[in-house]
Scaffold this motif. Structure first.
Motif, mmCIF file in Angstrom:
data_model
loop_
_atom_site.group_PDB
_atom_site.id
_atom_site.type_symbol
_atom_site.label_atom_id
_atom_site.label_comp_id
_atom_site.label_asym_id
_atom_site.label_seq_id
_atom_site.Cartn_x
_atom_site.Cartn_y
_atom_site.Cartn_z
ATOM 1 N N ASP A 25 0.948 -1.265 0.085
ATOM 2 C CA ASP A 25 -0.018 0.059 0.024
ATOM 3 C C ASP A 25 0.770 1.344 0.203
ATOM 4 N N GLU A 26 2.036 1.296 0.867
ATOM 5 C CA GLU A 26 2.856 2.214 0.826
ATOM 6 C C GLU A 26 3.432 2.587 -0.603
ATOM 7 N N MET A 27 3.936 1.475 -1.276
ATOM 8 C CA MET A 27 4.450 1.859 -2.807
ATOM 9 C C MET A 27 3.581 2.263 -3.465
ATOM 10 N N LYS A 28 2.274 1.745 -3.233
ATOM 11 C CA LYS A 28 1.167 2.139 -4.218
ATOM 12 C C LYS A 28 0.779 3.671 -4.296
ATOM 13 N N ALA A 29 0.823 4.091 -2.968
ATOM 14 C CA ALA A 29 0.695 5.506 -2.850
ATOM 15 C C ALA A 29 1.762 6.405 -3.372
ATOM 16 N N PHE A 30 2.898 5.764 -3.198
ATOM 17 C CA PHE A 30 4.171 6.394 -3.665
ATOM 18 C C PHE A 30 4.023 6.505 -5.235
ATOM 19 N N LEU A 31 3.779 5.475 -6.026
ATOM 20 C CA LEU A 31 3.725 5.596 -7.258
ATOM 21 C C LEU A 31 2.513 6.363 -7.709
ATOM 22 N N ILE A 32 1.416 6.447 -7.092
ATOM 23 C CA ILE A 32 0.293 7.465 -7.558
ATOM 24 C C ILE A 32 0.946 8.899 -7.436
ATOM 25 N N GLU A 33 1.564 9.311 -6.316
ATOM 26 C CA GLU A 33 1.961 10.762 -6.339
ATOM 27 C C GLU A 33 3.100 10.789 -7.280
ATOM 28 N N TYR A 34 4.046 9.823 -7.389
ATOM 29 C CA TYR A 34 5.024 10.035 -8.393
ATOM 30 C C TYR A 34 4.602 10.273 -9.652
ATOM 31 N N PHE A 35 3.613 9.626 -10.478
ATOM 32 C CA PHE A 35 3.182 9.649 -11.610
ATOM 33 C C PHE A 35 2.283 11.073 -11.838
ATOM 34 N N SER A 36 1.637 11.339 -10.673
ATOM 35 C CA SER A 36 0.657 12.538 -10.739
ATOM 36 C C SER A 36 1.241 13.854 -10.717
ATOM 37 N N GLU A 37 2.683 13.716 -10.109
ATOM 38 C CA GLU A 37 3.458 14.856 -10.322
ATOM 39 C C GLU A 37 3.949 15.034 -11.590
ATOM 40 N N ARG A 38 3.924 14.014 -12.345
ATOM 41 C CA ARG A 38 4.372 14.026 -13.855
ATOM 42 C C ARG A 38 3.194 14.222 -14.824
ATOM 43 N N LYS A 39 1.986 14.552 -14.378
ATOM 44 C CA LYS A 39 0.763 14.530 -15.250
ATOM 45 C C LYS A 39 0.388 13.430 -15.687
ATOM 46 N N LEU A 40 0.829 12.205 -15.051
ATOM 47 C CA LEU A 40 0.232 10.904 -15.372
ATOM 48 C C LEU A 40 -0.902 10.229 -14.558
ATOM 49 N N LYS A 41 -1.575 9.269 -15.148
ATOM 50 C CA LYS A 41 -2.550 8.611 -14.402
ATOM 51 C C LYS A 41 -2.333 7.081 -14.279
ATOM 52 N N MET A 42 -2.396 6.376 -13.134
ATOM 53 C CA MET A 42 -2.115 4.805 -12.991
ATOM 54 C C MET A 42 -3.374 4.197 -13.167
ATOM 55 N N HIS A 43 -3.377 2.979 -13.781
ATOM 56 C CA HIS A 43 -4.363 2.082 -13.962
ATOM 57 C C HIS A 43 -3.711 0.666 -13.272
ATOM 58 N N PHE A 44 -4.225 0.012 -12.215
ATOM 59 C CA PHE A 44 -3.879 -1.059 -11.363
ATOM 60 C C PHE A 44 -4.568 -2.201 -12.061
ATOM 61 N N SER A 45 -3.950 -3.308 -12.320
ATOM 62 C CA SER A 45 -4.629 -4.586 -12.461
ATOM 63 C C SER A 45 -5.582 -4.968 -11.492
ATOM 64 N N LYS A 46 -6.611 -5.704 -11.920
ATOM 65 C CA LYS A 46 -7.371 -6.460 -10.800
ATOM 66 C C LYS A 46 -6.394 -7.311 -9.748
ATOM 67 N N SER A 47 -5.476 -7.861 -10.320
ATOM 68 C CA SER A 47 -4.639 -8.860 -9.391
ATOM 69 C C SER A 47 -3.707 -7.856 -8.565
#
Length: 73
Positions: A41-63
């Protein structure tokens, strides 16, 4: 194409340093995507913020072990 080798290398290094986990980058005919050995969960939050700062949106797989990134329009 959103990512070049320099952007991918930067992200992989950052994740390795912060979380001691390997991120794998896949660039195929169907598009680019990432897989993660252990996505916390911590890494997921980091990645969301990391990409958001670069004007990018993430989509996670169901798994939860892979994700794609797209430009925010």
């Amino acid at each position: 194409m959103i990512f070049n080798i320099f952007a991918v290398t930067e992200l992989k290094k950052k994740i390795s340093e912060l979380f001691s986990v390997e991120v794998h980058f896949h660039d195929a005919c169907g598009g680019q995507y990432f897989t993660v050995d252990e996505l916390t969960d911590e890494m997921k939050a980091f990645l969301i913020e990391y990409f958001s700062e670069r004007k990018l949106k993430m989509h996670f797989s169901k798994s939860g072990d892979s994700f794609t990134v797209e430009e925010i329009s």
